[in-house]
Design an enzyme around this catalytic site. Structure first.
Site, PDB file in Angstrom:
ATOM      1  N   LYS A  62      57.212  -4.116  42.206  1.00  0.00           N
ATOM      2  CA  LYS A  62      56.887  -2.896  41.448  1.00  0.00           C
ATOM      3  C   LYS A  62      58.045  -2.532  40.528  1.00  0.00           C
ATOM      4  CE  LYS A  62      58.555  -0.263  45.356  1.00  0.00           C
ATOM      5  NZ  LYS A  62      58.249   0.174  46.702  1.00  0.00           N
ATOM      6  N   ARG A  96      53.718  10.595  52.853  1.00  0.00           N
ATOM      7  CA  ARG A  96      53.557  10.299  51.425  1.00  0.00           C
ATOM      8  C   ARG A  96      52.088   9.966  51.195  1.00  0.00           C
ATOM      9  NH1 ARG A  96      57.636   5.942  48.670  1.00  0.00           N
ATOM     10  NH2 ARG A  96      56.359   4.478  49.834  1.00  0.00           N
ATOM     11  N   TYR A 134      80.775  13.310  20.976  1.00  0.00           N
ATOM     12  CA  TYR A 134      80.078  14.602  20.958  1.00  0.00           C
ATOM     13  C   TYR A 134      80.773  15.620  21.856  1.00  0.00           C
ATOM     14  CZ  TYR A 134      75.986  12.471  18.781  1.00  0.00           C
ATOM     15  OH  TYR A 134      75.132  11.845  17.930  1.00  0.00           O
ATOM     16  N   MET A 152      73.575   8.253  23.188  1.00  0.00           N
ATOM     17  CA  MET A 152      72.254   7.649  23.423  1.00  0.00           C
ATOM     18  C   MET A 152      72.337   6.119  23.438  1.00  0.00           C
ATOM     19  SD  MET A 152      68.694   8.040  21.338  1.00  0.00           S
ATOM     20  CE  MET A 152      68.515   9.806  21.531  1.00  0.00           C
TER      21      MET A 152
HETATM   22  C1  LIG Z   1      58.946  -0.351  47.758  1.00  0.00           C
HETATM   23  C2  LIG Z   1      58.309  -0.566  49.032  1.00  0.00           C
HETATM   24  C3  LIG Z   1      58.820  -1.494  49.954  1.00  0.00           C
HETATM   25  C4  LIG Z   1      60.121  -2.233  49.755  1.00  0.00           C
HETATM   26  O1  LIG Z   1      61.181  -1.393  50.162  1.00  0.00           O
HETATM   27  P1  LIG Z   1      62.719  -1.856  50.078  1.00  0.00           P
HETATM   28  O2  LIG Z   1      63.479  -0.740  50.681  1.00  0.00           O
HETATM   29  O3  LIG Z   1      63.018  -2.019  48.649  1.00  0.00           O
HETATM   30  O4  LIG Z   1      62.810  -3.110  50.836  1.00  0.00           O
HETATM   31  C5  LIG Z   1      58.078  -1.752  51.093  1.00  0.00           C
HETATM   32  N1  LIG Z   1      56.919  -1.095  51.327  1.00  0.00           N
HETATM   33  C6  LIG Z   1      56.418  -0.166  50.495  1.00  0.00           C
HETATM   34  C7  LIG Z   1      55.150   0.517  50.830  1.00  0.00           C
HETATM   35  C8  LIG Z   1      57.100   0.139  49.327  1.00  0.00           C
HETATM   36  O5  LIG Z   1      56.621   1.070  48.492  1.00  0.00           O
END
Ligand SMILES: *Cc1c(COP(=O)(O)O)cnc(C)c1O
Length: 807
Positions: free
Chosen positions: A479, A574, A702, A751
């Site tokens: 992701k 969550r 700045y 920036m």
């Molecule tokens: C991102 C994520 C992981 C991986 O977690 P890490 O701490 O980066 O190993 C595992 N499970 C879910 C549901 C996640 O969202």
């Protein structure tokens, strides 16, 4: 060598022998790499990460008929099979025998640093007099050395191999295979110290390589390093054969005066830094030993240049990728570059731009036929040849071809070629100046790049894999552009390494992966109703986390088949089904058999900290109960998974059927207990745009927040908060690495630019600056700005160019 001989040499047992007189042409260890089936032998190794025996039927279908195995296997038809105790040992025996067929000077290089560069430089120095075979790239391991030695053949007049070891007991085997006549010992550093009791033991082990050598070239100024009467040392201390009398830096050269056999030599080495001079001196000493004249040595030194020793993958113009391997072009190196090309699935269309291969010693027709076979095996659609002899390819290459006499001529015609949406390998001999081609094709954004080390990524993957039971599956989270590292590129590597599942946050990310050649199953963590259609179309599997989402998915499906993952709430608060939702969940799934539950999972809220251990265990208990109930009432057996990277290490008892690896793959171990087993994969770099002097009292940037307390030198670097270098690094909080030292940020981060204090550091325009990487740990940046490494990694903006490389 025939298969009958293989049987004899390995001392194995013949399981099948339908064509014992067949000649062996090539050796194959990794079933995933492209190969020419005719005459190839596959060595099935039952390794810790996967078992090569599982791929025998696949390989048979692709035309391989010869196998060395460690277990009893049956082939679907005719072929040759030899069973041995260890396939790797068999490989070593075969190549040792092969080596014995050639009586040519054979140079073996070992030591802690510089092996590959000394090998490449020596090749450059000696190839004016000899036809040379050498290890491709850094092939120096227990498998790399045998594969390199196998490339020796009748045309060669000299061989150069490198040998590297990571633990005691390995060097003897490499020595047996290479049987060097000339040794080169680069130096003794601290790398891989964990495999050895002491520095002395490490030296004793490495020295084993030179048992058969008549001479060993080494730096005689090093403490505790000596090779008795075989030693051929150089240095200032007077302990060696070659006495360095004077070293003197002059602009971009280092002038060296030395005496050897009472003759004086004056040589100019085109480098200033200590390690390049050491590496070049090993070459000088070897040339003196081989009776090169002063003039010949000087001419050879002139041609040395810094070499990118790695294969690099970069985004190129028009949606293409470029593999830039422009520094040398021997046959073994070409084979490796083509393998690297084949590993990429992002684009289907593959193009290779290749120059004449120089100094191979083979007849043109033989040489280009061999190259054409490699090109055909890798399914390359378009081959562009540059040079006089490469036109011989035309007869043998199956895909399209085009030929030019010179690089200039090709560049004048480049617009006639379809180089869009392709993977383009550019590989040419130095004289063809192929960097002119890569300059045209490369996507230029600005001087800031995020470099991703694919070997380090593989190392980290294997480390986590080593923690899993054989049957436990692995999902990798890619992701947020694979935590900033670039999603398709990383996903492709993971696919090559046969991970089981990928995880993305949104459907769009999954669609992009599908459009770039990724066929692994993909779980989508955050599906939205609007994305159902596209998920189905692209074979993406949503996480279903509550009843309303499930209802709308059922409605959308209207009886069509789909796969889902059920997320249970166990304490993270969550996403996830609560305990009281389970009755209805089960009812709905019973009534809708078109929905297949691929997995049931949950997520630990404090996997990385022992103070939450009790809570984690409680989460696991809730998960266990809920998932058991769903499985038994629906009579299904989906995969169950609970832990992330930290949990994988800290809770082996909660691995269930699969673990979900994230940050650990990208080189960060959040428990910080086994950080030393992981390698840094990403280095964010930029360049100095301008340098200026400040008078005492002048201000910078700045808000005039940077003030010169004394006369100063500052540099403006090409990175700012829009690239992900946050304003929190302003006013001395941030430090970067430039010219071998740390420099502090002065004033506010802008920036697109930042100013740093480089007083007294001799920094110049275009100097490279490391923002994070080997010298500036990501963890440190996170601590300084009160955040976590995840955020530093994912902050690197998409406008920063990613470059992927393998050694
Ligand atoms: C991102 C994520 C992981 C991986 O977690 P890490 O701490 O980066 O190993 C595992 N499970 C879910 C549901 C996640 O969202």
């Amino acid at each position: 060598m025939t298969f009958k001989e293989v049987l004899h040499i390995t001392g194995g047992k013949s399981l099948k022998s339908d064509s014992p007189d067949l000649a062996i042409k090539s050796l194959l260890i990794d079933s995933r790499k492209p190969f020419i089936a005719k005459g190839a032998v596959f060595f099935a190794v039952d390794g810790s990460n996967h078992d090569g025996h599982e791929y025998i039927n696949d390989l048979y279908a692709k035309g391989i008929r010869n196998f060395i195995v460690e277990k009893d296997v049956a082939l679907p038809g005719d072929g040759n099979v030899v069973k041995v105790k260890s396939s790797i040992e068999a490989l070593q025996k075969i190549t040792k025998y092969h080596r014995q067929q050639f009586d040519i000077p054979t140079i073996a290089i070992t030591g802690s640093n510089g092996k590959t560069i000394v090998k490449e430089w020596l090749y450059s120095c000696l190839s004016t007099k000899f036809r040379i075979v050498k290890s491709p790239h850094s092939f120096n391991s227990q498998i790399g050395v045998p594969l390199s030695v196998w490339n020796m053949s009748g045309e060669h007049e000299l061989a150069i191999f490198e040998a590297g070891i990571s633990k005691a007991g390995e060097m003897q085997k490499l020595a047996d295979i290479i049987q060097p006549t000339i040794g080169i010992f680069t130096n003794l550093g601290t790398a891989h110290d964990e495999g050895f009791e002491s520095r002395e033991k490490k030296f004793e082990e490495k020295k084993q390589l030179f048992k058969t050598a008549q001479v060993v070239v080494f730096n005689a100024d090093q403490q505790g390093i000596n090779f008795g009467n075989k030693g051929f040392g150089w240095g200032e201390s007077g302990n060696g054969e070659i006495q360095v009398v004077e070293t003197h830096a002059d602009k971009s050269y280092t002038n060296i005066r030395l005496t050897y056999k009472s003759k004086d030599y004056t040589l100019a080495i085109p480098f200033l830094d200590h390690s390049s001079i050491e590496n070049a001196m090993h070459c000088v000493a070897t040339m003196l030993y081989l009776d090169f004249s002063e003039h010949e040595i000087q001419e050879a030194l002139k041609k040395l240049h810094g070499i990118g020793m790695r294969l690099e993958l970069k985004r190129a113009i028009n949606g293409s990728y470029l593999i830039d391997d422009t520094y040398n072009n021997d046959l073994a190196g070409l084979k490796q570059a083509i393998e690297f090309l084949s590993l990429q699935n992002q684009k289907k269309r593959k193009v290779i731009i290749l120059s004449d291969l120089l100094q191979s010693g083979l007849q043109h027709d033989v040489l280009y036929k061999e190259i054409a076979e490699l090109i055909n095996a890798a399914n390359i659609e378009m081959t562009i040849g540059i040079g006089e002899h490469i036109t011989s390819l035309k007869k043998y290459v199956l895909g399209d071809t085009a030929f030019f006499n010179s690089t200039k001529q090709f560049l004048e015609n480049i617009c006639n070629f379809d180089l869009a949406s392709s993977l383009i390998l550019v590989k040419g001999a130095r004289v063809y100046q192929f960097e002119k081609i890569t300059r045209v094709l490369e996507e230029r954004i600005h001087g800031t790049v995020l470099e991703i080390n694919l070997d380090a990524l593989t190392n980290n993957l294997n480390f986590y894999r080593s923690k899993l039971k054989d049957e436990t599956k692995l999902m990798v989270m890619v992701k947020a552009f694979a935590y900033g590292s670039g999603s398709f590129e990383v996903a492709n590597l993971l696919q090559f390494h046969r991970v089981d599942y990928l995880g993305v946050a949104y459907a769009d990310e999954g669609v992009q992966l599908r459009n770039n050649g990724v066929y692994l199953p993909i779980m989508v963590l955050n599906p939205s109703e609007e994305s159902f259609e596209s998920m189905l179309e692209h074979d993406l599997e949503p996480e279903i986390y509550n009843l309303s989402l499930l209802h709308s998915f059922i409605q959308f499906l209207d009886g069509q088949k789909a796969s889902i993952h059920i997320k249970l709430e166990t304490g993270m608060k969550r996403l996830g089904f609560e305990r009281q939702d389970l009755d209805e969940l089960i009812e709905l799934l019973k009534a809708n058999k078109n929905i297949e539950v691929k997995s049931i999972f949950s997520h630990l809220a404090g996997a990385d900290e022992s103070r939450h251990n009790d809570f984690s265990k409680q989460q696991a208990a809730v998960f266990n109960q809920g998932s058991q109930r769903i499985m038994s009432e629906l009579a299904i057996k989906p995969l169950r998974h609970l832990v992330n990277s930290a949990g994988t290490l800290r809770f082996p008892e909660f691995h269930y059927d699969m673990v979900r690896l994230g940050i650990g793959l990208y080189g960060l171990e959040t428990n910080e207990e086994e950080q030393d087993k992981l390698l840094n994969i990403s280095t964010l770099k930029t360049v100095v745009s301008q340098v200026r002097k400040l008078e005492k009292g002048e201000t910078v940037g700045y808000g005039r927040n940077g003030v010169a307390e004394k006369p100063m030198e500052i540099a403006t670097i090409a990175i700012g908060y829009a690239d992900g270098y946050t304003r929190a690094f302003s006013k001395g909080i941030g430090e970067v690495w430039v010219n071998g030292k740390r420099a502090k940020v002065i004033g506010n981060v802008c920036m697109d630019m930042t100013m740093i204090d480089v007083t007294g550091m001799n920094v110049k325009e275009r100097d490279e600056v490391e923002i994070f990487g080997p010298h500036i740990p990501i963890q440190e940046l996170a601590n300084k700005t009160n955040t976590i490494p995840y955020e530093i990694l994912t902050n690197v903006s998409q406008r920063v160019k990613r470059v992927y490389y393998a050694e």
